[in-house]
Design an enzyme around this catalytic site. Structure first.
Site, short mmCIF file in Angstrom:
data_model
loop_
_atom_site.label_atom_id
_atom_site.label_comp_id
_atom_site.label_asym_id
_atom_site.label_seq_id
_atom_site.Cartn_x
_atom_site.Cartn_y
_atom_site.Cartn_z
N CYS A 1 0.85 -1.19 0.00
CA CYS A 1 0.00 0.00 0.00
C CYS A 1 0.89 1.24 0.00
O CYS A 1 2.12 1.17 0.07
CB CYS A 1 -0.90 0.00 1.23
N HIS B 1 5.23 -5.37 9.00
CA HIS B 1 5.12 -6.76 9.44
C HIS B 1 5.28 -7.71 8.26
O HIS B 1 4.38 -8.42 7.86
CB HIS B 1 3.79 -6.99 10.15
N CYS C 1 2.91 5.99 8.53
CA CYS C 1 1.93 6.01 7.45
C CYS C 1 1.01 7.24 7.60
O CYS C 1 0.50 7.50 8.69
CB CYS C 1 1.10 4.73 7.48
N HIS D 1 -0.43 -4.04 19.71
CA HIS D 1 0.09 -3.72 18.37
C HIS D 1 0.78 -2.35 18.40
O HIS D 1 0.31 -1.43 19.05
CB HIS D 1 -1.07 -3.72 17.39
N GLU E 1 0.94 0.05 16.27
CA GLU E 1 0.11 1.17 15.84
C GLU E 1 -0.88 1.59 16.91
O GLU E 1 -1.06 2.78 17.17
CB GLU E 1 -0.64 0.83 14.55
N THR F 1 -5.71 1.16 11.84
CA THR F 1 -6.10 1.24 10.43
C THR F 1 -6.24 -0.10 9.73
O THR F 1 -6.81 -0.17 8.65
CB THR F 1 -5.09 2.08 9.64
N SER G 1 1.26 -9.91 10.72
CA SER G 1 0.61 -8.79 10.03
C SER G 1 -0.88 -8.77 10.34
O SER G 1 -1.61 -9.71 9.98
CB SER G 1 0.83 -8.91 8.52
N SER G 2 -1.34 -7.70 10.95
CA SER G 2 -2.75 -7.59 11.32
C SER G 2 -3.65 -7.55 10.09
O SER G 2 -4.65 -8.26 10.01
CB SER G 2 -2.97 -6.32 12.16
N ASN G 3 -3.30 -6.72 9.11
CA ASN G 3 -4.18 -6.61 7.94
C ASN G 3 -4.26 -7.92 7.18
O ASN G 3 -5.31 -8.27 6.65
CB ASN G 3 -3.73 -5.45 7.03
#
Length: 406
Positions: free
Chosen positions: A53, A83, A148, A176, A178, A244, A314-316
């Site tokens: 991204c 991540h 970001c 986390h 973030e 996010t 990686s969360s996303n």
């Protein structure tokens, strides 16, 4: 949108060709159907949106440029850049050191840092406390800042509503990087509490409407609220923001639940709702939304299984796995090497954080259909590698070259 100078090792001629073609066909990004790669005995349905991204490419460009422009200097990252183990290992191989692990455990003591050292802030951002720590060491904390912009947007939203005397509820994973950073920035302006899921949102709602005594709050949300949090005062006016990379549907459900509790508790109407519940709108980043919508669109097609590529922390990426698991056998892999054969695969169960080895992978049938996507921190080169590995099981790897040149 700005383009970035990302190392060629992360690029993929095949994936670039596919993405460019889809972009030409769908400039407004309204078509979330997958790209169909039909190789005969193997059909791959590739998600409309996946991979690096804006925020990840921005972070990678800054980090690698910093390394290139500062030979001989000690360079540190506060924690993992993103991540993805391949990107982080590439930075480590170039001499970069991590000051902390992803949970915040110190790996290099602050006392070892010198004013001339370079410290890079990762894409997740960092806390105000760490910024102050760096300043005290004579290091400019944000000189090499890869936070970001979409994370910073959440901070700005939290600050805006905090200055209007709303308490901020952060939907995120408390440990986390973030979420820790967002919590730090938010609590500097207003009372703040973190909820990790709907279960905790429902629990918080019971403190709002008085079904649970205020005395139980400190135990129920230990380590997830700002100092001096007053249940009876600080839950009178609230707004919801999020990490996010959370699951969009869950964030929306949590915001809706909290809003419903506020309406019922304080007898609100649409006309006076804003007196108690802040309009934060969606604070998910565009890539999280697009990637999740693309998976939902992909899942409308019949398939035998799904493969999701990305870093295991990686969360996303884990949320893409979560969506796929609702409908199909799903294999979460970090790279092509995890696919050993038609029958054997090494993959990851993010629910219990265990690596697994399965000897039941591709079904025996005339045509196997696989849904394929990757997280926002996963290089396209790894997705191409997975496609080539799958094709190799059918002696069709040459088809990838033909497709890239088409």
């Amino acid at each position: 949108m700005k383009t970035f100078n990302v190392p060629v090792i992360y690029r993929s001629p095949l994936i670039t060709a596919i993405k460019n073609q889809r972009k030409q066909q769908d400039r407004m990004k309204k078509d979330f159907t997958p790209t169909v790669l039909d190789f005969g005995p193997l059909k791959i349905l590739l998600a409309r949106h996946f991979g690096f991204c804006y925020g990840v490419e921005n972070a990678i460009e800054i980090a690698f440029k910093t390394v290139d422009e500062n030979p001989g200097k000690r360079i540190f990252l506060l924690s993992e850049m993103i991540h993805n183990p391949h990107v982080n290992n590439d930075l480590l191989s170039r001499g970069v050191q991590f000051l902390m692990d992803t949970s915040g455990k110190q790996l290099v003591p602050w006392s070892e840092l010198q004013p001339e050292d370079i410290v890079i802030v990762p894409a997740f951002g960092t806390t105000l406390e760490i910024e102050k720590q760096l300043e005290q060491l004579g290091i400019e904390p944000l000189k090499y800042n890869t936070t970001c912009p979409f994370v910073e947007r959440v901070w700005n939203k939290a600050e805006q509503i905090g200055q209007k005397d709303y308490t901020v509820i952060v939907h995120g994973k408390p440990k986390h990087e973030e979420t820790r950073a967002t919590f730090s920035h938010s609590q500097a302006n207003t009372a703040t509490v973190v909820v990790k899921d709907m279960k905790e949102a429902i629990l918080l709602g019971e403190f709002i409407n008085g079904k649970r005594p205020a005395a139980e709050f400190a135990t129920a949300f230990a380590g997830q609220f700002s100092p001096g949090f007053d249940v009876e005062k600080d839950l009178q006016r609230v707004g919801v923001v999020n990490q996010t990379t959370m699951l969009a549907t869950e964030t929306q459900a949590i915001a809706d639940h909290i809003k419903d509790v506020m309406v019922a508790t304080f007898g609100l109407t649409e006309e006076n709702l804003s007196e108690r519940f802040a309009d934060t709108r969606d604070t998910l980043c565009y890539a999280t939304n697009d990637n999740q919508s693309a998976v939902i669109g992909m899942l409308r097609e019949p398939a035998d299984l799904a493969v999701v590529v990305g870093g295991y922390n990686s969360s996303n990426t884990s949320h893409l796995v979560e969506l796929c698991e609702e409908q199909l056998p799903t294999f979460f892999v970090s790279d092509p090497e995890q696919l050993e054969s038609k029958t054997a695969v090494r993959h990851y169960n993010f629910h219990n954080k265990e690596k697994k080895y399965s000897q039941s992978f591709l079904p025996e049938k005339d045509q196997v259909t696989i849904l394929l996507t990757s997280g926002a921190s996963c290089p396209d080169a790894l997705v191409e590698g997975v496609i080539r590995k799958l094709l190799s099981f059918y002696q069709l790897e040459h088809k990838a070259d033909e497709l890239a040149m088409a």
